[in-house]
Every structure is written in structure tokens, then in C-alpha cells.
Design an enzyme around this catalytic site. Structure first.
Site, mmCIF file in Angstrom:
data_model
loop_
_atom_site.group_PDB
_atom_site.id
_atom_site.type_symbol
_atom_site.label_atom_id
_atom_site.label_comp_id
_atom_site.label_asym_id
_atom_site.label_seq_id
_atom_site.Cartn_x
_atom_site.Cartn_y
_atom_site.Cartn_z
ATOM 1 N N ASP A 1 -102.612 14.925 -31.830
ATOM 2 C CA ASP A 1 -103.857 14.813 -31.205
ATOM 3 C C ASP A 1 -104.046 13.778 -30.184
ATOM 4 O O ASP A 1 -103.206 12.611 -30.428
ATOM 5 C CB ASP A 1 -104.927 14.624 -32.191
ATOM 6 N N TYR B 1 -95.638 11.722 -42.193
ATOM 7 C CA TYR B 1 -96.278 11.076 -41.302
ATOM 8 C C TYR B 1 -96.858 9.888 -41.985
ATOM 9 O O TYR B 1 -96.843 9.854 -43.051
ATOM 10 C CB TYR B 1 -98.071 11.825 -41.283
#
Lengths: 266, 266
Positions: free
Chosen positions: B56, B114
Site C-alpha cells: 500500500d 513482514y
């Protein structure tokens, strides 16, 4: 009745056109002046903010100092909160003190400490591009570590002043220096602590150190440069983005507590 | 004859409108596609760049992966240099490999790791504002360290998916997690290693962990949330700027070598 406030603040210099207020430009002094006058419900500029000195566009600060006189009696901690709630995120006020009305952020300075960060590595790290100078050619840290000692002491720094500097004596004292080989981050960090630095002085000094570290200059070339007093012979200036104003000293801050390692060598 | 190139690259997501190509927007895919086509002297978009998946706006990557087919036979190291000389400074290509023509950066993914960074402290640090989420209220790290283990395993993550996610199974496997209390930097770092993550999944998972760390939810509330499969009950989403894609795994990368500590707890 007004209180004089001494504020200590950090800033990310990336998006500022330097410290000093200028029309149509986003500067540290400009932003702080607007914030302080807004808090006091004054017209912009009615209250002045006095910094300890300027920093150039792109130069950062870990602890810059300024003062201003505020027309209302606000406790230091409320002033700290108020300033931070109104400052943009690239300025952070770290400390506020109410000081006597004869304190002056610029005239009372007894010393300043600067940090310069050089990242090594084949390509520019995207997370460091605004926060270190990138030097991809190999630097021999031990050469820099030796050479940097030649700056310590009281010298005429004419070889290390940019042509745009204001006239006056070029004699300054460097109390202590420090060189750190940060291998984890593939970075060299250089610290300079002195009674004051002239326009671009540290960026020119670091450029000479980098040339020494690459073997392009003799290791004690700084001794020669200090003697010749010729800016042309120092040549390069390192970029602004690796430079940080780390601390501003005033009477009462004891310089002897800092950078012990290299002070003992003096 | 074309070569297929697998590239591994880092980016500072601050100034990108996300990964995926979009008209009139600066995106990672858009920039890379323009660079690759320019190097090949093709019209923009003629050669496609396939990423391992989207990130994003504001999300960073330490090692994102993509592939493309290039019409000239260029050695991997020259491709690396060429890409970095043409990419903007907020993208850095770290590695280039010539791979077989059936490698696919997206379809072949076997796992992703992540990292999420949360900075603590009273005010936002100007040097971290784009690189960590700032959470000024106190967080009890030991609560997070315990709670995060409840994510490990194969679960239906319906409670942790944003409403905009594409339809399909919400079952995913988290192989390992790791929580680091970085007291020097006043920061909490959370790592999640799994077979795949859905839209906003990590940012929602971290928001629940933060609420647990503040004592606002019971320490094992994640077990309950996994059962109820109700996004409304997870509530918050952490900001994008603390999130980093840390590694993309393909067959042959051995997952067992990473995050050993917590894998052994399974």
C-alpha cells in the site's frame, strides 16, 4: 511581564530551505516564529525567535537551541506540549526551560557539537538518502581516525571556509573530535566539538578527511592545509544531508564530560 | 530470445502511491516499468514488470521481488548497475538474477516476511515519522510478546481482513512470529512470516496487539478473534508507514533457517 523560554529541538532538515527566515520559503525559524506568534495570538513576526545559529538547507539537528519572549506565564511543560501540538512533524521540541531575561541563544553559546554521517556501500540505501552522505568508493577508516586529530586545537581555519562566509577572524578552537566506524550500518560517523564553526566549515573538513581516507592526500595533509590558509587547496564540500547539529553548549554545560576519549589524547 | 530477470529491491514507500501501476500516480511498478522499457528502448509498458504482490501507499520494502523479460542478453551485474543508475533514489535494486523462463515472481511465492515498527516516546521523532508508527501511550511489551504467539499456525483470519480485500478463502498459515523490544531506540518491532497475507491483515493484527499491550484486551483475545471471524471486533488498523515487506520466499529458500527461536516453540 514576559517569560523568556529556551527551547531545545530536533528537526529533519530535508524539507526546509535552511534555518533562517526567508520570504516564500519554508524555514525552521519561519515555522517556529509562526507557531509561537499563533500561540500568543500575535501577528506573525511580532515575537521573534532567536536561534543559536543557522543551519543550511538539508542540514539536520538533534538538539538545536532557540529562545523567545512570551507574553503569558505558561509552565515549561505546557509550552513543550503546545509547541509540539502546533509544529509540523519534522520539528520536535525536546525540552523547554524558562530562563532569565538575559539569556541569549546566540550570544551565549560557548560551544557546538556537530555529527557527520557517511554511508558506504555500492548503491544508495533508499532509507538513508536524506540522512547520510553516500560515498561509494572505499575509505580506509584508520587513515581518517588518525587524520581527524590534526583538527584539534586553536587554528586559523581559512583553508576550510566557504567563500560566502562573513568576514572576520578565521581562528577557531576545536576541543575534541571523534571518529566511529559503524560497521553494522556500513557507516562512518565523525564528530566535531568546538567553540564555533564557520560557513560550510565542517562539510569542507569532512571532504578533506574523505580524500585522506581514499589515499588521495597524505595522512597529515590537514597540518599543511591549516598553515597555507588557502580555500582552493581544500577543494571539495560534502553534501548537507549528512550533517547534524548535535548539541549547543552554554555556560554551565560542562564540556569536559563529553567526548572524553579524544580529549584525553590532547 | 529474451532473458527473464528476477530483481530484489528495497524502497522507501513514503513518496509512492503504493506498488501497483495507476495512471497519474507515482507507483513502484510504474517507475520500474518505465525504467525497464527505457533501458530496452521500448515504448513504456511494452515490457511488463511483475511484482510478488502489492504494497500500500506508504508501506516500505527491504527486499521486494519482481521479474520481467528483457529482449537483450545483459549480464545480471550490468542489469543491476543499469537499473540503479536509472531508478530514483527511493528505490534501490539490491540483487539481480537471470532465472528460467518459468519463474514467476507472484505465482511462485511460498512465503513472505513482514516487519512492523512501533516507536514509543512522548512526541514523534522527526527522523522516524515516515518510518515507524508512533504510539505515545505505554505498551507492556511482555503482553505483546505472549499474545503474538497466538497468530502462529493455520487459521481463518476473517477477523483480520479489511473489507476491501478480494473474495476467497481467509485461511492462511503463519509459520513464525518474532517480537523485539528495542529499548535503545524506544521501539517495538514485530515480524510475521507466513504463506501469504491479505489486504491490511498485518496492520489489523498489529492494532490488536497494541490494544493487548495497553491492557485494553485480554492477553489471549487473539484466540477468540480467530474463532469469531468478525472484522468489526478487531476494529483498528495501524498506519502504513510502520510496515516493511522484509523478504519474499520462493521454492529453494529454506524457511527453516529463519526465525528459529519461535519456530521451535510450535
Amino acid at each position: 511581564m514576559t517569560n523568556r523560554y529556551k527551547i531545545t529541538f530536533a528537526y529533519d532538515g530535508t524539507k526546509f530551505a535552511g534555518f533562517q527566515k526567508q520570504p516564500q520559503q519554508r524555514t525552521i525559524e519561519g515555522v517556529l516564529t509562526r507557531v509561537v506568534n499563533k500561540m500568543a495570538k500575535r501577528a506573525d513576526g511580532e515575537i521573534s525567535v532567536y536561534g543559536s545559529g543557522r543551519t543550511d538547507a538539508g542540514v539536520h539537528a538533534l538538539a538545536q537551541v532557540a529562545h523567545f519572549d512570551f507574553p503569558f506565564d505558561i509552565p515549561a511543560d505546557s509550552m513543550l506540549k503546545g509547541l509540539n501540538s502546533m509544529c509540523p512533524l519534522d520539528i520536535e521540541v525536546k525540552d523547554v526551560e524558562i530562563v532569565s531575561n538575559d539569556f541569549h541563544a546566540r550570544y551565549d553559546v560557548t560551544g557546538k557539537k556537530y555529527l557527520y554521517r557517511i554511508s558506504q556501500g555500492r548503491f544508495t540505501d533508499p532509507f538513508k538518502r536524506n540522512y547520510t552522505a553516500h560515498w561509494r568508493l572505499p575509505i580506509d577508516f584508520s587513515l581518517i581516525d588518525t587524520a581527524i586529530q590534526d583538527f584539534v586545537g586553536k587554528h586559523d581555519f581559512s583553508s576550510f571556509v566557504a567563500s560566502g562566509a562573513k568576514p572576520g577572524s578565521r581562528i577557531r578552537t576545536i576541543f575534541a573530535v571523534n571518529a566511529i566506524d559503524d560497521e553494522v550500518n556500513d557507516e562512518i560517523q565523525l564528530e566535531f566539538y568546538g567553540d564555533g564553526f564557520m560557513y560550510n566549515q565542517i562539510r569542507i573538513m569532512v571532504a578533506v578527511l574523505v580524500e585522506i581516507g581514499m589515499g588521495k592526500r597524505p595522512v597529515h595533509d590537514i597540518q599543511r592545509l591549516l598553515k597555507v590558509k588557502d580555500r582552493q587547496q581544500a577543494r571539495l564540500t560534502m553534501p548537507a544531508n549528512g550533517l547534524y547539529l548535535k548539541k549547543v553548549y552554554y555556560p554551565g554545560d560542562d564540556p569536559k564530560h563529553s567526548m572524553k576519549k579524544h580529549q584525553q589524547r590532547d
